[in-house]
Design an enzyme around this catalytic site. Sequence first.
Site, PDB file in Angstrom:
ATOM      1  N   GLU A 277      -6.558   1.869 -14.200  1.00  0.00           N
ATOM      2  CA  GLU A 277      -6.282   0.597 -13.536  1.00  0.00           C
ATOM      3  C   GLU A 277      -7.473   0.219 -12.640  1.00  0.00           C
ATOM      4  O   GLU A 277      -7.917  -0.933 -12.622  1.00  0.00           O
ATOM      5  CB  GLU A 277      -5.002   0.742 -12.713  1.00  0.00           C
ATOM      6  CG  GLU A 277      -4.599  -0.536 -12.041  1.00  0.00           C
ATOM      7  CD  GLU A 277      -3.243  -0.425 -11.343  1.00  0.00           C
ATOM      8  OE1 GLU A 277      -2.500   0.531 -11.624  1.00  0.00           O
ATOM      9  OE2 GLU A 277      -2.948  -1.302 -10.522  1.00  0.00           O
TER      10      GLU A 277
ATOM     11  N   SER B 290       0.836  -1.204   0.000  1.00  0.00           N
ATOM     12  CA  SER B 290       0.000   0.000   0.000  1.00  0.00           C
ATOM     13  C   SER B 290       0.871   1.255   0.000  1.00  0.00           C
ATOM     14  O   SER B 290       0.557   2.244  -0.661  1.00  0.00           O
ATOM     15  CB  SER B 290      -0.890   0.024   1.244  1.00  0.00           C
ATOM     16  OG  SER B 290      -1.710  -1.113   1.278  1.00  0.00           O
TER      17      SER B 290
ATOM     18  N   GLY C 208      -4.493  -3.593  -6.844  1.00  0.00           N
ATOM     19  CA  GLY C 208      -4.856  -2.320  -7.475  1.00  0.00           C
ATOM     20  C   GLY C 208      -5.076  -1.216  -6.456  1.00  0.00           C
ATOM     21  O   GLY C 208      -5.737  -0.215  -6.712  1.00  0.00           O
TER      22      GLY C 208
HETATM   23  C1  LIG Z   1      -3.068 -11.944  -6.834  1.00  0.00           C
HETATM   24  C2  LIG Z   1      -2.335 -10.643  -6.680  1.00  0.00           C
HETATM   25  C3  LIG Z   1      -1.861  -9.997  -7.819  1.00  0.00           C
HETATM   26  C4  LIG Z   1      -1.124  -8.826  -7.687  1.00  0.00           C
HETATM   27  N1  LIG Z   1      -0.585  -8.239  -8.810  1.00  0.00           N
HETATM   28  C5  LIG Z   1       0.288  -7.214  -8.656  1.00  0.00           C
HETATM   29  C6  LIG Z   1       1.024  -6.721  -9.777  1.00  0.00           C
HETATM   30  O1  LIG Z   1       0.859  -7.166 -10.914  1.00  0.00           O
HETATM   31  N2  LIG Z   1       1.930  -5.730  -9.573  1.00  0.00           N
HETATM   32  C7  LIG Z   1       2.144  -5.203  -8.337  1.00  0.00           C
HETATM   33  O2  LIG Z   1       2.977  -4.332  -8.225  1.00  0.00           O
HETATM   34  N3  LIG Z   1       1.455  -5.641  -7.257  1.00  0.00           N
HETATM   35  C8  LIG Z   1       0.550  -6.637  -7.393  1.00  0.00           C
HETATM   36  N4  LIG Z   1      -0.134  -7.124  -6.299  1.00  0.00           N
HETATM   37  C9  LIG Z   1       0.121  -6.532  -4.989  1.00  0.00           C
HETATM   38  C10 LIG Z   1      -1.037  -5.715  -4.463  1.00  0.00           C
HETATM   39  O3  LIG Z   1      -1.179  -4.538  -5.186  1.00  0.00           O
HETATM   40  C11 LIG Z   1      -0.777  -5.486  -2.962  1.00  0.00           C
HETATM   41  O4  LIG Z   1      -0.948  -6.740  -2.320  1.00  0.00           O
HETATM   42  C12 LIG Z   1      -1.702  -4.438  -2.357  1.00  0.00           C
HETATM   43  O5  LIG Z   1      -1.421  -3.166  -2.861  1.00  0.00           O
HETATM   44  C13 LIG Z   1      -1.605  -4.422  -0.831  1.00  0.00           C
HETATM   45  O6  LIG Z   1      -0.284  -4.329  -0.384  1.00  0.00           O
HETATM   46  P1  LIG Z   1       0.240  -5.356   0.726  1.00  0.00           P
HETATM   47  O7  LIG Z   1      -0.115  -6.728   0.276  1.00  0.00           O
HETATM   48  O8  LIG Z   1       1.650  -5.053   1.014  1.00  0.00           O
HETATM   49  O9  LIG Z   1      -0.652  -5.059   2.000  1.00  0.00           O
HETATM   50  P2  LIG Z   1      -0.341  -3.974   3.141  1.00  0.00           P
HETATM   51  O10 LIG Z   1      -0.010  -2.681   2.527  1.00  0.00           O
HETATM   52  O11 LIG Z   1       0.634  -4.567   4.103  1.00  0.00           O
HETATM   53  O12 LIG Z   1      -1.757  -3.877   3.852  1.00  0.00           O
HETATM   54  C14 LIG Z   1      -2.205  -4.756   4.887  1.00  0.00           C
HETATM   55  C15 LIG Z   1      -3.552  -4.241   5.382  1.00  0.00           C
HETATM   56  O13 LIG Z   1      -3.377  -2.934   5.946  1.00  0.00           O
HETATM   57  C16 LIG Z   1      -4.273  -2.030   5.336  1.00  0.00           C
HETATM   58  N5  LIG Z   1      -3.663  -0.710   5.243  1.00  0.00           N
HETATM   59  C17 LIG Z   1      -2.439  -0.385   4.762  1.00  0.00           C
HETATM   60  N6  LIG Z   1      -2.233   0.920   4.829  1.00  0.00           N
HETATM   61  C18 LIG Z   1      -3.355   1.457   5.375  1.00  0.00           C
HETATM   62  C19 LIG Z   1      -3.771   2.778   5.721  1.00  0.00           C
HETATM   63  N7  LIG Z   1      -2.980   3.843   5.503  1.00  0.00           N
HETATM   64  N8  LIG Z   1      -4.986   2.941   6.272  1.00  0.00           N
HETATM   65  C20 LIG Z   1      -5.799   1.889   6.493  1.00  0.00           C
HETATM   66  N9  LIG Z   1      -5.474   0.618   6.197  1.00  0.00           N
HETATM   67  C21 LIG Z   1      -4.263   0.414   5.647  1.00  0.00           C
HETATM   68  C22 LIG Z   1      -4.548  -2.607   3.953  1.00  0.00           C
HETATM   69  O14 LIG Z   1      -5.746  -2.105   3.416  1.00  0.00           O
HETATM   70  C23 LIG Z   1      -4.599  -4.092   4.274  1.00  0.00           C
HETATM   71  O15 LIG Z   1      -5.874  -4.420   4.736  1.00  0.00           O
HETATM   72  C24 LIG Z   1      -0.913  -8.262  -6.411  1.00  0.00           C
HETATM   73  C25 LIG Z   1      -1.430  -8.893  -5.281  1.00  0.00           C
HETATM   74  C26 LIG Z   1      -2.119 -10.076  -5.401  1.00  0.00           C
HETATM   75  C27 LIG Z   1      -2.622 -10.749  -4.165  1.00  0.00           C
END
Ligand SMILES: Cc1cc2nc3c(=O)[nH]c(=O)nc-3n(C[C@H](O)[C@H](O)[C@H](O)COP(=O)(O)OP(=O)(O)OC[C@H]3O[C@@H](n4cnc5c(N)ncnc54)[C@H](O)[C@@H]3O)c2cc1C
Length: 368
Positions: free
Chosen positions: A233, A121, A354
């Site tokens: 996106e 994120s 996304g």
């Molecule tokens: C199947 C799949 C395909 C993907 N494809 C791509 C791709 O092609 N390219 C790419 O770059 N990425 C890709 N991703 C990654 C995806 O974009 C990230 O998983 C997503 O942005 C969340 O980041 P994270 O997993 O690090 O979760 P984190 O950022 O660690 O979040 C964990 C939790 O905390 C919450 N959170 C975080 N910050 C805040 C805030 N400020 N306020 C409130 N809540 C918050 C989130 O909403 C979530 O519930 C993919 C992921 C999956 C699972």
Amino acid sequence: MLYDMASRFLAEEIGPRYEDFEKAEMFDRASWQKAGAAGLLCASMPEEYGGAGGTFAHESAIAEAISHVGVDGFGIALHNCIVAPYILHYGSEEQKKRWLPRLASGELIGAIAMSEPGAGSDLQGVKTRAEKDGNQYRLNGSKTFITNGQLANLVIVVAKTDPAQGAKGTSLIIVETDEAEGFERGRNLDKIGLKSNDTSELFFNDVRVPTANLLGHEEGQGFVQLMQQLPQERLLIAAQAIAMIERALAVTVDYVKERKAFGAKVIDFQNTQFKLAELKTEATIGRVFYNDCVTRHLAGGLDTVTASMAKYWLTDLQCKLVDECLQLHGGYGYMNEYPIARMYRDARVQRIYGGTNEIMKLVIARSL
Ligand SMILES: Cc1cc2nc3c(=O)[nH]c(=O)nc-3n(C[C@H](O)[C@H](O)[C@H](O)COP(=O)(O)OP(=O)(O)OC[C@H]3O[C@@H](n4cnc5c(N)ncnc54)[C@H](O)[C@@H]3O)c2cc1C
């Protein structure tokens, strides 16, 4: 017409082999090339770069056909609507001519590598480094969760060209992986859904890339470029959501008209009728909102806030509706041979990638 053609192609060419792709946990290159030959890759890229000269409306028709046919793991929508547009919008003439025709034929399969083990994120926390060394960049870092990660041979990498500058020191650099020494793919990640779509870790160990692979005229534009492309996106994810919503409703209506309990059809119970009436209403609201967003986007006026609303609301609705539809299938809904079971698994990630739906709400809230 494009929707009909895409639906036919997907049902005839991809559908019969989809189970194999689900088991292999990835597609094959031949399917991508067939999609290219059928005109389903880069439909919205100009014809001079090998595309079909369409707009997002054409991409939407293709993305909706994918979900209506039920081959949601075919990763061409990300390639078409996210990867190719970065090159079109920020690439030099030479870059567009070099990459877009090969993306349109399926010779190149595109991916975008933003997320890292420590930065999802919070993309400002990206650690991947691109250090200038003469007329090359030296790329070091690791990415994770990258869609098309096992098959992709053109990867847009989000990297820091100047870590001291934070977001302003972020750039987008294209890596053609076939010729990139030091580039490694990690595991094909074991997901709960979208099985046929390969999602991987990618490692860059001193990968040398020509400085001519930077997207944009100068370094430091990466964050601005990412922000500018976010509405499309998010709209794409909304397209996938509304299309699955419609398919889930259609298969469920068919099912409850067939299935009998207590001497009646399941659709004869008032609970079933009321539940489906509610879901159909919400699906209709979703469709109207989605179409309005597309109309605005085609006119160049879809702002990030509205696109975030579409992504968050439609994917929340998708998960809720698919869950309710599964319930109406009873135990059969939990069996993989019924399409609703796969939809249940495939839908869940839509609220996460996304930009998570929590991040969407932050964006919306900031505008108030
Ligand atoms: C199947 C799949 C395909 C993907 N494809 C791509 C791709 O092609 N390219 C790419 O770059 N990425 C890709 N991703 C990654 C995806 O974009 C990230 O998983 C997503 O942005 C969340 O980041 P994270 O997993 O690090 O979760 P984190 O950022 O660690 O979040 C964990 C939790 O905390 C919450 N959170 C975080 N910050 C805040 C805030 N400020 N306020 C409130 N809540 C918050 C989130 O909403 C979530 O519930 C993919 C992921 C999956 C699972």
